[in-house]
Design a protein around this motif. Sequence first.
Motif, short mmCIF file in Angstrom:
data_model
loop_
_atom_site.label_atom_id
_atom_site.label_comp_id
_atom_site.label_asym_id
_atom_site.label_seq_id
_atom_site.Cartn_x
_atom_site.Cartn_y
_atom_site.Cartn_z
N LEU A 177 5.75 41.33 23.55
CA LEU A 177 5.62 40.13 22.73
C LEU A 177 5.70 38.91 23.63
CD1 LEU A 177 8.01 41.09 19.79
CD2 LEU A 177 5.53 41.16 19.78
N SER A 178 4.80 37.96 23.41
CA SER A 178 4.85 36.74 24.21
C SER A 178 6.01 35.88 23.73
CB SER A 178 3.54 35.98 24.02
OG SER A 178 3.45 35.56 22.67
N PRO A 179 6.45 34.93 24.57
CA PRO A 179 7.53 34.04 24.13
C PRO A 179 7.20 33.35 22.82
CG PRO A 179 7.12 33.75 26.47
CD PRO A 179 6.05 34.68 25.96
N GLU A 180 5.93 32.99 22.63
CA GLU A 180 5.54 32.34 21.38
C GLU A 180 5.76 33.28 20.19
OE1 GLU A 180 3.66 32.36 24.12
OE2 GLU A 180 3.77 30.24 24.69
N MET A 181 5.39 34.54 20.40
CA MET A 181 5.58 35.51 19.31
C MET A 181 7.06 35.74 19.05
SD MET A 181 2.68 38.29 20.28
CE MET A 181 2.64 39.32 18.82
N ILE A 182 7.83 35.82 20.12
CA ILE A 182 9.27 36.04 19.94
C ILE A 182 9.88 34.92 19.14
CG2 ILE A 182 11.46 36.07 21.20
CD1 ILE A 182 10.05 37.76 23.32
N HIS A 183 9.43 33.70 19.43
CA HIS A 183 9.95 32.56 18.68
C HIS A 183 9.51 32.62 17.22
CE1 HIS A 183 11.63 28.64 18.10
NE2 HIS A 183 10.48 28.20 17.64
N ARG A 184 8.22 32.87 17.01
CA ARG A 184 7.68 32.84 15.66
C ARG A 184 8.27 33.93 14.78
NH1 ARG A 184 2.71 31.68 12.52
NH2 ARG A 184 1.87 30.33 14.14
#
Lengths: 528, 109
Positions: free
Chosen positions: A71-78
Amino acid sequence: MDSKEIGSGSSGADLLREIERLRAEKEELESRIHLLEAQIKPRGAAEDKSGSCSLSSLSCSQMNGATISCLSPEMIHRYSRHLLLPDFGVEGQLKLSKSSILVVGAGGLGSPVAMYLVACGVGCLGIVDSDIVELNNLHRQIIHTEAYAGQSKVKSAASSCHAINSSVKLVEHREALQAVNALDIVSKYDIVVDATDNLPSRYMISDCCVLLDKPLVSGAALGLEGQLTVYNYNGGPCYRCLFPTPPPSAACQRCSDSGVLGVVPGVIGCLQALEAIKVASAVKIRGRSPACLICGENAAFTREIFQSFDYENFTQSPMSDKSSEKLNLIPESSRITAIPKSMNIPLSNLEDKLSTIHSALKQAAQDSGKCASLFVVCRRGNDSQRAVDYLSKNGFPLAKDISSEKLNLIPESSRITGKEYNEIVNTGEPHVLVDVRPVHHFKIAAIPKSMNIPLSNLEDKLSTIHSALKQAAQDSGKCASLFVVCRRGNDSQRAVDYLSKNGFPLAKDIVGGLQSWSQDVDHTFPSY
Amino acid sequence: MTEEPKDTCDVIGSQKTNPSRDKDLAPYIKIKVLFFARARDLTGSTELCLEMPDGSTARDCMNKLLIEFPNLREIYNSMVLALNEEYAPESTILRNKDELAIIPPISGG
C-alpha cells in the motif's frame, strides 16, 4: 512528465493524477528494491522473525522495510480506518484493491453499491446500465444529481465515483447487459453485483455467473422490503437453485408500478457492498468463535443463566439513559472534571486576568521558595495553545500547554526526538529499535529494522530484546542503545517505564512516535 | 423486513385457518406462518397461526394454506420456504411453535 506536456494546458487534476500514478510506481519500485536487498543480506534474522511469520501470506511483503505492505503512503492514509481493523487490516485492503467488481444497474441498489465500493478502495469498478437519469429516480438513486437528468446513468455514476475516489479504475459500460454481451463483460471481473430491477436480468446474470464461476451478490428491493443473497459462492446455491420456476409477471412487481421507499434500496445496496467487500477481501469478518461462552463448543449458557445475567454490569453501560444515574455506571474519569488545584480562566477572559496569573505564580514561588512554572490546559489542546501563544507575548514567555492527549510518564532524559533518533541511525550508532504497536499496526508501516514487540507481550519478550542488544553490540564492538517507538508516543513511554524497571534502565522512547517521525523526519512515511 | 417477533400465535388470525379442528384424534402443533412480498398481497396478512397434526411437513402446511388461500397458487412454484429463519425444503417435518416463512422473489431495484 516533460515540460512540454505540462505547459500544454493539462488540467491540474490530470497532473495530480499523474503525480499519484508516478508515486505509486515509485513506491512499487522501492518496495521491490528493498525486497531484493533483503535477499542479498540475509542477516538480522532474529529481528525479522517478529514480523515475518505474519507477513508470509503477503506476496509482496518485505522484511525490515519502511513499507511492509504494497500500500502506498497515500493509500495507508486514506484507508487507515480499514487498516486499523484487526480482522481486515492490510491483507483485506490489499485484496480489495486488487479486485474488480461489476455492478449491474446504476439505480437505487447500484448507487450505494458503487459509492461504497469506490470509497472503500476496490481496485476496479465496472458499471453497466443503458438507462438515462430521470428526476423521479433521484429520491433513491443517490449517486445521481439533478445536473445529470437526461444523461446516461453510467456517466453520471462514474462521475460521482470519480469525485469520491479518483484512484479507483472505473469502467463505463453504457449498454444493457444482455445474454449476447454478458459473458464478454462479466468475464473481465472477479465479482458481480446484481443491482437490477427486473426478473429476467436476475436469471440471466445468475446463469452467466455460474458459467463463468463468478460469485454473485444479489439484491432486490420493493415497497418496504428487500432481499439480499450471495449466490454461487463457496459451494452455495445459484438463483435458479432457489427459484427454479420464475413467478408470473404479476407476482413480481417493479418499483415503477408498486413504488419503493427511497431508503429501502439504499439499505439493501449497502449490504450488497458489504457482502461484495467480504467476498473480495476473503476476510471472515464474522465467524463463530469456538471459545465463545454463549455459542462456542463448550458453552454452558442456559435460559436460566441468561435470565439472571446482568447485561448492564457486563457491559458497564446502562440499557436506557434514565437508569445511568442510579446505577452509577459512568466511570469517574469520564465525568466532567477539572485537574485539582487548577485555576479557571476562560480563554475569552485571559486578557483581563494576566494580573491574576501573575499573583498566583508569585504566591506559588513564595510558598516553595523556587521559581514557579505556568501550565495551561483546555479540553482538547487547541485553546490551550492559543492561550500559550498569547501569554508568551504578554509577559509569560515560559508558559507551556498540556496537551490532554499526550502522556508524560517518563523523564525527559529517557526520551529522544525523531530527529535525534535519525541522527543515531545516520551515524551508525549501534542500537535496537523496538516498535510496541499491535502486530496489525506494524504491518501497515514500520521504521526499517525496527522489531515489533507489542506492548501487551513486552513482559514475555525481555529476553528477545536482551539478545537483540547483545547481537548489536557484538556486531559493532560497542555498547548498543535501546529505543522504543509506537504510533503517537504514549505506549512507548509505558514500555520505557516498564523496561527501566526490568533491567533496561537506559531505554528511551521516541517522542511523538511514528506520527512525529512522519512529520519531522521522513515525510514519505505513511501517517494513518 | 419482518414484523416484531412474537412467541405466541394465538393472537393472530387463527380463526380463518382452522375449520376442521379435531383435538381428540391426534396431538396438534402450532405453526406461525409469515407472508412476505407478493404472498402478503395475496393473503392479505403478514402472519397467521396454523394448527397442524403432529408430524406434518412444510408441504402439508402449504397444502392447507392453498385451500385457505387459493390464489397463493400464483407463487407456489416460485417461492422459497424458510423454517425458523433458515431455508428449508418442503419435506421438512415441523415442530410445535416453528416459524415458517413464505418468501417469493422480489425483483425491484
